[in-house]
Write a protein that holds these residues in place. Structure first.
Motif, PDB file in Angstrom:
ATOM      1  N   LYS A   2       0.822  -1.210   0.000  1.00 29.06           N
ATOM      2  CA  LYS A   2       0.000   0.000   0.000  1.00 29.06           C
ATOM      3  C   LYS A   2       0.858   1.262   0.000  1.00 29.06           C
ATOM      4  O   LYS A   2       0.567   2.238  -0.708  1.00 29.06           O
ATOM      5  CB  LYS A   2      -0.941   0.010   1.200  1.00 29.06           C
ATOM      6  CG  LYS A   2      -1.866   1.218   1.231  1.00 29.06           C
ATOM      7  CD  LYS A   2      -2.851   1.149   2.382  1.00 29.06           C
ATOM      8  CE  LYS A   2      -3.772   2.365   2.361  1.00 29.06           C
ATOM      9  NZ  LYS A   2      -4.760   2.325   3.475  1.00 29.06           N
ATOM     10  N   GLU A   3       1.916   1.243   0.786  1.00 25.76           N
ATOM     11  CA  GLU A   3       2.803   2.406   0.859  1.00 25.76           C
ATOM     12  C   GLU A   3       3.463   2.697  -0.487  1.00 25.76           C
ATOM     13  O   GLU A   3       3.908   3.822  -0.735  1.00 25.76           O
ATOM     14  CB  GLU A   3       3.865   2.189   1.931  1.00 25.76           C
ATOM     15  CG  GLU A   3       3.310   2.262   3.352  1.00 25.76           C
ATOM     16  CD  GLU A   3       4.329   1.882   4.407  1.00 25.76           C
ATOM     17  OE1 GLU A   3       5.386   1.304   4.018  1.00 25.76           O
ATOM     18  OE2 GLU A   3       4.074   2.137   5.598  1.00 25.76           O
ATOM     19  N   ASN A   4       3.544   1.697  -1.335  1.00 22.72           N
ATOM     20  CA  ASN A   4       4.120   1.878  -2.666  1.00 22.72           C
ATOM     21  C   ASN A   4       3.065   2.127  -3.738  1.00 22.72           C
ATOM     22  O   ASN A   4       3.360   2.041  -4.934  1.00 22.72           O
ATOM     23  CB  ASN A   4       4.975   0.669  -3.036  1.00 22.72           C
ATOM     24  CG  ASN A   4       6.348   0.692  -2.371  1.00 22.72           C
ATOM     25  OD1 ASN A   4       7.261   1.356  -2.841  1.00 22.72           O
ATOM     26  ND2 ASN A   4       6.473  -0.010  -1.252  1.00 22.72           N
ATOM     27  N   GLY A   5       1.834   2.436  -3.298  1.00 24.93           N
ATOM     28  CA  GLY A   5       0.836   2.940  -4.228  1.00 24.93           C
ATOM     29  C   GLY A   5      -0.146   1.936  -4.791  1.00 24.93           C
ATOM     30  O   GLY A   5      -0.756   2.205  -5.833  1.00 24.93           O
ATOM     31  N   ILE A   6      -0.348   0.800  -4.109  1.00 23.76           N
ATOM     32  CA  ILE A   6      -1.286  -0.206  -4.623  1.00 23.76           C
ATOM     33  C   ILE A   6      -2.307  -0.556  -3.546  1.00 23.76           C
ATOM     34  O   ILE A   6      -1.960  -0.880  -2.409  1.00 23.76           O
ATOM     35  CB  ILE A   6      -0.540  -1.483  -5.062  1.00 23.76           C
ATOM     36  CG1 ILE A   6       0.364  -1.177  -6.254  1.00 23.76           C
ATOM     37  CG2 ILE A   6      -1.525  -2.590  -5.430  1.00 23.76           C
ATOM     38  CD1 ILE A   6       1.181  -2.346  -6.721  1.00 23.76           C
ATOM     39  N   LEU A   7      -3.586  -0.475  -3.913  1.00 27.09           N
ATOM     40  CA  LEU A   7      -4.672  -0.883  -3.022  1.00 27.09           C
ATOM     41  C   LEU A   7      -5.092  -2.295  -3.386  1.00 27.09           C
ATOM     42  O   LEU A   7      -5.556  -2.551  -4.503  1.00 27.09           O
ATOM     43  CB  LEU A   7      -5.855   0.079  -3.165  1.00 27.09           C
ATOM     44  CG  LEU A   7      -5.590   1.545  -2.822  1.00 27.09           C
ATOM     45  CD1 LEU A   7      -6.826   2.394  -3.108  1.00 27.09           C
ATOM     46  CD2 LEU A   7      -5.174   1.705  -1.366  1.00 27.09           C
TER      47      LEU A   7
END
Length: 463
Positions: free
Chosen positions: A413-418
């Motif tokens: 998530k912190e790297n931009g993926i939900l």
């Protein structure tokens, strides 16, 4: 007087001034009897319209915070003081205009939000607002719009082969409320409720919220394992997703469907059939429903959130005739009735053929997304196993040797993926720790390619 007025804030200027002025009075920063600047002076200080300040002064006078003395000005009322009062920062910050999210959205249950047929919907809505009789804007029956219930009955007959009386349909605010309605209507404390394992976490919580005793039944590649159902109990509830199990995507074969109906008959039980995205089948036509096999035993739950938009908050439930009256009373006490105008708009939208055109269009889009997702997953992860890819808006991918624990999911998530893991929805933990749910409804092919490549980098420790 200093006030923080932000023009790019989503809160109106008048409301910003109102909240901050009230806070200063309650905290004693502006004391009782103190004269406030004139509306003209205040407006000049803050660089806002005088009418805005007049509106705030008048509102706070009506509420008793201020008093107007003819020829003397506006004063703070004596005795308005509240120890330790502070304005919650969230009041002023939660409504700030947010930048568009840069997340790649692999969450399940989301349709292509950008593809909502706005123009067609708005034309139908305009006609409804302009041509409807005045009584449409008043209170309606708890069951919902009769026009929509009739249209849904006809629509279900065309696309699912369901024959039902519109009088057996209740319109709800989405599938979530449909489950709440059913749970309150038929699940008394202690009643045994059999559920698929895994099952949507929220639905499990709803079914247990009225006191139902949850008993998980394992799911295999063909769905609910009906031979695991005990035969020594009566009067139970079974919650199933036979046309597309969530999250594993299994489709219950005919033999198990018959066994499920026979179990319900033998044990005097009720089946809850969640048919949440059956319209999106990519090979062949949608499967027939359990409701069609035994209308007196099956409660059928559907929603337009996956077909059109979650924002509409329109779902429906078809109740067996002997349960409908109690369910209507429960609906009355839940919210009296779901918002009626969108119901009528949806009824006209469906009746004019727009919904089926939209579904056909979206089926092509989602099929392309699905193929792109599977292709890129298999390219980047040759050992991957794809589960449940024949229908719906998501697939499950099993990654050998990987455990998607909370720490790893947080990094993703912190790297931009939900994205979510299957384990989140499992009752008996440990079996699905290597599996992710990839929703492909609300992302385009470029985002899918970027997202899969990014997950590979994360799993390789390069992020």
């Amino acid at each position: 007087m200093w006030f923080e007025i932000e023009r790019d804030h989503s809160l109106p200027l008048s409301w910003q001034l109102h909240l901050q002025l009230k806070e200063k009075i309650l905290k004693g920063m502006i004391v009782g009897g103190q004269r406030l600047p004139s509306t003209r002076s205040m407006a000049e200080q803050l660089g806002i319209s005088r009418n805005t300040v007049v509106e705030v002064y008048e509102q706070m006078t009506a509420e008793g915070y201020l008093q107007t003395k003819l020829g003397a000005g506006t004063f703070v009322t004596d005795g308005i003081l509240l120890d330790n009062f502070r304005l919650e920062k969230s009041v002023m910050t939660c409504n700030r205009k947010e930048e568009k999210s840069d997340y790649i959205d692999f969450r399940s249950g989301f349709p292509a939000l950008a593809s909502f047929p706005r123009m067609v919907w708005s034309k139908v809505a305009k006609d409804v607002y302009e041509s409807s009789a005045a009584d449409l804007f008043g209170y309606q029956e708890p069951q919902g719009s009769e026009e929509l219930r009739q249209v849904i009955a006809a629509y279900l007959y065309r696309i699912r082969g369901i024959e039902c009386d519109p009088a057996s349909i209740i319109i709800t605010s989405g599938a979530t409320q449909a489950f709440q309605l059913v749970a309150k209507a038929i699940i008394e404390p202690g009643r045994v409720v059999y559920v698929e394992d895994p099952i949507t976490k929220e639905i499990r919580e709803i079914l247990s919220g009225t006191g139902g005793s949850i008993h998980p039944i394992a799911v295999d590649k063909d769905g609910l394992t009906t031979n695991s159902l005990p035969r020594n109990i009566q009067h139970t509830i079974l919650s199933v997703t036979p046309s597309h199990h969530f999250p594993l995507g299994a489709i219950l074969p005919a033999q198990r469907r018959i066994e499920l109906i026979q179990f319900a008959e033998e044990t005097d039980s009720i089946i809850l059939e969640d048919d949440y995205d059956s319209e999106f089948r990519y090979n062949g036509i949608p499967f027939s429903t359990l409701y069609s096999l035994a209308p007196h035993r099956v409660v059928y739950i559907g929603t337009f959130s996956k077909i059109l938009s979650p924002a509409l908050r329109i779902g429906y439930v078809i109740m067996p005739k002997h349960l409908i009256n109690n369910a209507i009373q429960v609906k009355r006490y839940l919210d009296y009735h779901s918002p009626i105008l969108n119901q009528v708009i949806l009824a006209r939208f469906i009746a004019k053929g727009h919904l089926e055109k939209h579904v056909n269009k979206m089926r092509k889009l989602y099929k392309g997304n699905r193929e792109c997702l599977i292709r890129n997953l298999q390219k980047n992860f040759p050992e991957i196993r794809i589960i449940g890819s024949s229908s719906g808006l998501h697939i499950v991918a099993a990654f050998p040797g990987i455990e998607f624990n909370e720490k790893l999911l947080k990094v993703i998530k912190e790297n931009g993926i939900l994205i979510q893991g299957v384990e989140r929805h499992a009752i008996n933990k440990g079996k699905y720790a290597n599996q992710l749910i990839f929703g492909y409804g609300n992302c385009n092919e470029l985002e899918i390619i970027r997202g899969v490549a990014l997950i590979k980098k994360i799993l390789e420790g390069k992020m």
